[in-house]
Design a protein around this motif. Structure first.
Motif, PDB file in Angstrom:
ATOM      1  N   PHE A 102       0.829  -1.199   0.000  1.00  7.11           N
ATOM      2  CA  PHE A 102       0.000   0.000   0.000  1.00  7.11           C
ATOM      3  C   PHE A 102       0.863   1.248   0.000  1.00  7.11           C
ATOM      4  O   PHE A 102       1.848   1.336   0.727  1.00  7.11           O
ATOM      5  N   GLU A 103       0.497   2.199  -0.812  1.00 10.95           N
ATOM      6  CA  GLU A 103       1.227   3.465  -0.879  1.00 10.95           C
ATOM      7  C   GLU A 103       0.370   4.556  -0.272  1.00 10.95           C
ATOM      8  O   GLU A 103      -0.716   4.869  -0.760  1.00 10.95           O
ATOM      9  N   LEU A 104       0.848   5.124   0.840  1.00 11.83           N
ATOM     10  CA  LEU A 104       0.110   6.154   1.563  1.00 11.83           C
ATOM     11  C   LEU A 104      -0.017   7.408   0.690  1.00 11.83           C
ATOM     12  O   LEU A 104       0.970   7.859   0.110  1.00 11.83           O
ATOM     13  N   PRO A 105      -1.226   7.971   0.604  1.00  9.97           N
ATOM     14  CA  PRO A 105      -1.389   9.187  -0.203  1.00  9.97           C
ATOM     15  C   PRO A 105      -0.559  10.341   0.334  1.00  9.97           C
ATOM     16  O   PRO A 105      -0.278  10.424   1.529  1.00  9.97           O
ATOM     17  N   GLU A 106      -0.186  11.224  -0.543  1.00  6.34           N
ATOM     18  CA  GLU A 106       0.506  12.444  -0.144  1.00  6.34           C
ATOM     19  C   GLU A 106      -0.507  13.419   0.460  1.00  6.34           C
ATOM     20  O   GLU A 106      -1.675  13.422   0.085  1.00  6.34           O
ATOM     21  N   PRO A 107      -0.095  14.242   1.426  1.00  9.80           N
ATOM     22  CA  PRO A 107      -1.010  15.250   1.980  1.00  9.80           C
ATOM     23  C   PRO A 107      -1.505  16.185   0.876  1.00  9.80           C
ATOM     24  O   PRO A 107      -0.758  16.560  -0.025  1.00  9.80           O
ATOM     25  N   ALA A 108      -2.791  16.539   0.954  1.00 10.86           N
ATOM     26  CA  ALA A 108      -3.398  17.423  -0.046  1.00 10.86           C
ATOM     27  C   ALA A 108      -3.455  18.850   0.488  1.00 10.86           C
ATOM     28  O   ALA A 108      -3.379  19.089   1.698  1.00 10.86           O
ATOM     29  N   GLU A 109      -3.610  19.790  -0.417  1.00 10.11           N
ATOM     30  CA  GLU A 109      -3.702  21.188  -0.032  1.00 10.11           C
ATOM     31  C   GLU A 109      -5.104  21.500   0.499  1.00 10.11           C
ATOM     32  O   GLU A 109      -6.101  21.070  -0.083  1.00 10.11           O
ATOM     33  N   PRO A 110      -5.210  22.242   1.603  1.00  8.52           N
ATOM     34  CA  PRO A 110      -6.534  22.598   2.146  1.00  8.52           C
ATOM     35  C   PRO A 110      -7.321  23.489   1.188  1.00  8.52           C
ATOM     36  O   PRO A 110      -6.744  24.206   0.365  1.00  8.52           O
ATOM     37  N   ASP A 111      -8.627  23.445   1.335  1.00 10.31           N
ATOM     38  CA  ASP A 111      -9.532  24.306   0.563  1.00 10.31           C
ATOM     39  C   ASP A 111      -9.542  25.689   1.221  1.00 10.31           C
ATOM     40  O   ASP A 111      -9.977  25.839   2.361  1.00 10.31           O
ATOM     41  N   THR A 112      -9.080  26.673   0.505  1.00 15.32           N
ATOM     42  CA  THR A 112      -8.982  28.029   1.072  1.00 15.32           C
ATOM     43  C   THR A 112     -10.164  28.912   0.708  1.00 15.32           C
ATOM     44  O   THR A 112     -10.216  30.080   1.112  1.00 15.32           O
ATOM     45  N   ASP A 113     -11.120  28.383  -0.041  1.00  5.69           N
ATOM     46  CA  ASP A 113     -12.262  29.184  -0.494  1.00  5.69           C
ATOM     47  C   ASP A 113     -13.582  28.732   0.114  1.00  5.69           C
ATOM     48  O   ASP A 113     -14.648  29.089  -0.381  1.00  5.69           O
ATOM     49  N   CYS A 114     -13.527  27.934   1.181  1.00  7.69           N
ATOM     50  CA  CYS A 114     -14.753  27.363   1.743  1.00  7.69           C
ATOM     51  C   CYS A 114     -15.303  28.161   2.919  1.00  7.69           C
ATOM     52  O   CYS A 114     -16.371  27.844   3.445  1.00  7.69           O
ATOM     53  N   GLY A 115     -14.577  29.170   3.376  1.00 12.57           N
ATOM     54  CA  GLY A 115     -15.036  29.960   4.511  1.00 12.57           C
ATOM     55  C   GLY A 115     -14.794  29.291   5.843  1.00 12.57           C
ATOM     56  O   GLY A 115     -15.327  29.732   6.871  1.00 12.57           O
ATOM     57  N   MET A 116     -13.977  28.215   5.857  1.00 11.00           N
ATOM     58  CA  MET A 116     -13.658  27.493   7.094  1.00 11.00           C
ATOM     59  C   MET A 116     -12.150  27.287   7.173  1.00 11.00           C
ATOM     60  O   MET A 116     -11.486  27.105   6.153  1.00 11.00           O
ATOM     61  N   THR A 117     -11.617  27.290   8.384  1.00 10.79           N
ATOM     62  CA  THR A 117     -10.188  27.075   8.600  1.00 10.79           C
ATOM     63  C   THR A 117      -9.964  26.194   9.818  1.00 10.79           C
ATOM     64  O   THR A 117     -10.839  26.067  10.680  1.00 10.79           O
ATOM     65  N   PHE A 118      -8.774  25.593   9.873  1.00  3.97           N
ATOM     66  CA  PHE A 118      -8.375  24.825  11.051  1.00  3.97           C
ATOM     67  C   PHE A 118      -7.064  25.380  11.577  1.00  3.97           C
ATOM     68  O   PHE A 118      -6.107  25.588  10.817  1.00  3.97           O
ATOM     69  N   THR A 119      -7.011  25.628  12.884  1.00  2.00           N
ATOM     70  CA  THR A 119      -5.804  26.121  13.543  1.00  2.00           C
ATOM     71  C   THR A 119      -5.387  25.105  14.597  1.00  2.00           C
ATOM     72  O   THR A 119      -6.146  24.840  15.541  1.00  2.00           O
ATOM     73  N   GLU A 120      -4.207  24.526  14.434  1.00  2.00           N
ATOM     74  CA  GLU A 120      -3.759  23.540  15.413  1.00  2.00           C
ATOM     75  C   GLU A 120      -3.152  24.231  16.627  1.00  2.00           C
ATOM     76  O   GLU A 120      -2.531  25.290  16.523  1.00  2.00           O
ATOM     77  N   ALA A 121      -3.359  23.627  17.782  1.00  2.00           N
ATOM     78  CA  ALA A 121      -2.764  24.144  19.013  1.00  2.00           C
ATOM     79  C   ALA A 121      -1.332  23.649  19.114  1.00  2.00           C
ATOM     80  O   ALA A 121      -0.965  22.641  18.494  1.00  2.00           O
ATOM     81  N   PRO A 122      -0.482  24.330  19.874  1.00  2.42           N
ATOM     82  CA  PRO A 122       0.889  23.856  20.049  1.00  2.42           C
ATOM     83  C   PRO A 122       0.918  22.421  20.574  1.00  2.42           C
ATOM     84  O   PRO A 122       0.239  22.092  21.546  1.00  2.42           O
ATOM     85  N   TYR A 123       1.660  21.580  19.893  1.00  6.08           N
ATOM     86  CA  TYR A 123       1.817  20.165  20.251  1.00  6.08           C
ATOM     87  C   TYR A 123       0.490  19.399  20.208  1.00  6.08           C
ATOM     88  O   TYR A 123       0.363  18.350  20.840  1.00  6.08           O
ATOM     89  N   GLY A 124      -0.484  19.902  19.448  1.00  6.53           N
ATOM     90  CA  GLY A 124      -1.812  19.295  19.485  1.00  6.53           C
ATOM     91  C   GLY A 124      -2.154  18.362  18.350  1.00  6.53           C
ATOM     92  O   GLY A 124      -3.182  17.683  18.394  1.00  6.53           O
ATOM     93  N   ILE A 125      -1.298  18.285  17.311  1.00  5.40           N
ATOM     94  CA  ILE A 125      -1.535  17.414  16.171  1.00  5.40           C
ATOM     95  C   ILE A 125      -0.251  16.649  15.886  1.00  5.40           C
ATOM     96  O   ILE A 125       0.843  17.227  15.894  1.00  5.40           O
ATOM     97  N   PRO A 126      -0.327  15.331  15.648  1.00  4.18           N
ATOM     98  CA  PRO A 126       0.903  14.566  15.395  1.00  4.18           C
ATOM     99  C   PRO A 126       1.597  15.007  14.110  1.00  4.18           C
ATOM    100  O   PRO A 126       0.966  15.516  13.186  1.00  4.18           O
ATOM    101  N   SER A 127       2.898  14.803  14.082  1.00  2.18           N
ATOM    102  CA  SER A 127       3.704  15.157  12.917  1.00  2.18           C
ATOM    103  C   SER A 127       4.912  14.236  12.880  1.00  2.18           C
ATOM    104  O   SER A 127       5.050  13.341  13.724  1.00  2.18           O
ATOM    105  N   GLU A 128       5.800  14.462  11.930  1.00  2.00           N
ATOM    106  CA  GLU A 128       6.997  13.637  11.844  1.00  2.00           C
ATOM    107  C   GLU A 128       7.914  13.857  13.049  1.00  2.00           C
ATOM    108  O   GLU A 128       8.682  12.985  13.428  1.00  2.00           O
ATOM    109  N   VAL A 129       7.858  15.032  13.659  1.00  2.00           N
ATOM    110  CA  VAL A 129       8.683  15.305  14.838  1.00  2.00           C
ATOM    111  C   VAL A 129       7.900  15.149  16.140  1.00  2.00           C
ATOM    112  O   VAL A 129       8.477  15.219  17.221  1.00  2.00           O
ATOM    113  N   LEU A 130       6.592  14.949  16.057  1.00  2.00           N
ATOM    114  CA  LEU A 130       5.751  14.711  17.230  1.00  2.00           C
ATOM    115  C   LEU A 130       4.923  13.457  16.949  1.00  2.00           C
ATOM    116  O   LEU A 130       3.764  13.531  16.560  1.00  2.00           O
ATOM    117  N   PRO A 131       5.537  12.281  17.113  1.00  5.73           N
ATOM    118  CA  PRO A 131       4.869  11.042  16.707  1.00  5.73           C
ATOM    119  C   PRO A 131       3.806  10.576  17.690  1.00  5.73           C
ATOM    120  O   PRO A 131       3.717  11.056  18.820  1.00  5.73           O
TER     121      PRO A 131
END
Length: 483
Positions: A102-131
């Protein structure tokens, strides 16, 4: 001529005799009840031993065994007879071509024209440096904002094996929700938060992909607001991360210790919520002090002075509490501590979601078995109401010493050291731990844990009246200013 014929016949007979020997009956070693000679391999004897009656030169076709049907190495004990059906484990068909991984999909670009946004809190979403660590819950923190009322927010996680995990929260049109925090369980119709779903728990280890989509009254189709890859680590040696702290308590721990190196230790998981901390960290950061009961307590090196100070206050401070039907007389504050329930303990809180500050050696539990001190949000109001019924009369000097005098106007009849249980830990905190700089678990925002006194979580300043605290005593020496 006669001699020639004789010689010719002799040659003929000799040839016939020689041929007869070549085609004659086998020796006894080869026909002894069909048992092979010891020099014949086991596999060959099982598949090729001739029948005692088979004495002709031409082998019987019924004992011809094709090598294709030889037993597989996985089942050497079952050798088929010459006429048996081949073992099902042997396939005549060519081996299938291996399926591509299985090949994991690449991250996609967010929709910037939908009138909605997401703001992550510090240390609140996993990443390559925060597993994400296997066996430890990851605490999702971040906020979805919208120009129009939100209707649904969906969290999707795909793991390294291609499995997809999805969870959603929804809102009615009439709610008018314009902002949603991922750990908010009050706003959604489901009364559960996206964080509560704990979707990272079942993920296979390796690279994963997380996405957040949302819809609103204006944008009915789900719009992509967030997409990111991260790693889930296999169970092994982990390093404590800021995500392992309850909201706000990473910063209070950092304020107390001064640097991350002092408290973000390496560890492995043990049984239940317990962990094994690295030996070097324990040797460097954990020491012992003597408690008011004469027993040693394991505490953090940076906390040792404040623990010793609190214990000294407990031994040298005297109180008197009077109420309907009782009067303690003048007693030491230490007599109210019926039980000490632990300082340094290497563990998470229940559920492996947040690290316990007992793991740093900066907290202590006292009188844990008393109902009003147990971890329960309902105890906030109980203690608040009971302490309001406790009047502080001031310090009373008597024969060269002094004590703190209180009058209890409530109706609690369960006593500890002659004092109503509902106000015991308030008095212990007010006159010892608070003076030594500790915070109190009564002031937790998520629950009430009045047994818990801590140096690296709740700020001691929350106890002051101007911050809504229960503090009554502002001076600890006769005719002196507040300390």
């Amino acid at each position: 001529m006669k001699q020639f014929l004789v010689c010719f016949l002799s040659v003929i007979i000799t040839v016939v005799l020689l041929c007869g020997c070549a085609a004659g009956t086998p020796t006894s070693a080869g026909i002894d009840s069909g048992t092979p000679s010891s020099s014949v391999s086991t596999t060959a004897s099982a598949t090729q031993a001739p029948s005692p009656d088979a004495v002709t030169i031409t082998p019987s076709p019924e004992i011809t065994v094709s090598p294709t049907f030889s037993p597989t190495p996985e089942a050497p004990s079952a050798t088929p007879s010459p006429s048996a059906t081949p073992s099902p484990s042997v396939s005549l068909a060519p081996a299938p071509t291996p399926t591509a991984s299985f090949e994991l999909p690449e991250p996609a670009e967010p929709d910037t024209d939908c009138g909605m946004t997401f703001t992550e809190a510090p240390y609140g979403i996993p990443s390559e440096v925060l597993p994400v660590c296997d066996g430890v819950n990851f605490n999702l923190r971040g906020t979805v904002s919208s120009e129009y009322p939100l209707t649904r927010i969906t969290l999707t996680v795909i793991d390294s094996g291609g499995k997809k995990y999805t969870g959603s929260v929804s809102f009615s049109y009439g709610d008018g929700v314009l902002s949603y925090a991922l750990n908010d369980s009050a706003l959604p119709a489901e009364k559960k938060s996206l964080d509560d779903l704990n979707l990272t728990k079942s993920l296979a280890c390796g690279s994963c992909l997380m996405e957040i989509t949302a819809s609103s009254t204006q944008h009915s189709e789900p719009a992509l607001l967030f997409s990111r890859r991260f790693e889930k680590l296999e169970n092994g040696v982990y390093i404590l991360s800021p995500n392992n702290f309850r909201d706000g308590y990473y910063q209070t721990a950092l304020d107390f210790f001064g640097s991350e190196e002092e408290f973000l230790f390496s560890y492995t998981l043990a049984t239940g919520r317990h962990i094994n901390q690295e030996t070097a960290w324990k040797q460097q950061h954990i020491t012992t002090v003597l408690g008011p009961d004469g027993k040693k307590r394991s505490v953090n090196v940076k906390a040792a002075e404040q623990f010793s100070q609190a214990y000294q206050y407990m031994k040298t401070t005297f109180i008197r509490v009077r109420g309907s039907g009782f009067d303690t007389g003048v007693i030491p504050l230490s007599s109210l501590a019926a039980e000490f329930n632990g300082t340094y303990v290497s563990r998470f809180v229940t559920g492996n979601r947040f690290i316990s500050h007992h793991a740093f050696g900066t907290a202590e539990d006292v009188n844990a078995s008393q109902p009003s001190n147990r971890n329960s949000a309902a105890n906030t109001q109980i203690i608040t109401d009971e302490v309001a019924l406790l009047d502080y009369e001031g310090m009373v000097t008597q024969e060269g010493s002094f004590y703190f005098s209180f009058v209890y106007n409530g109706s609690c009849t369960e006593m500890c050291g002659g004092v109503p249980q509902t106000v015991v830990n308030y008095l212990i905190y007010e006159l010892s731990y608070f003076r030594a700089g500790f915070g109190w678990g009564y002031y937790y925002t998520h629950t009430c844990d009045a047994m818990h006194f801590t140096l690296s979580e709740v700020p001691a300043a929350m106890h002051n009246a101007e911050n809504g605290g229960l503090r009554k005593v502002y001076s600890y020496q006769p005719d002196s200013q507040a300390d």
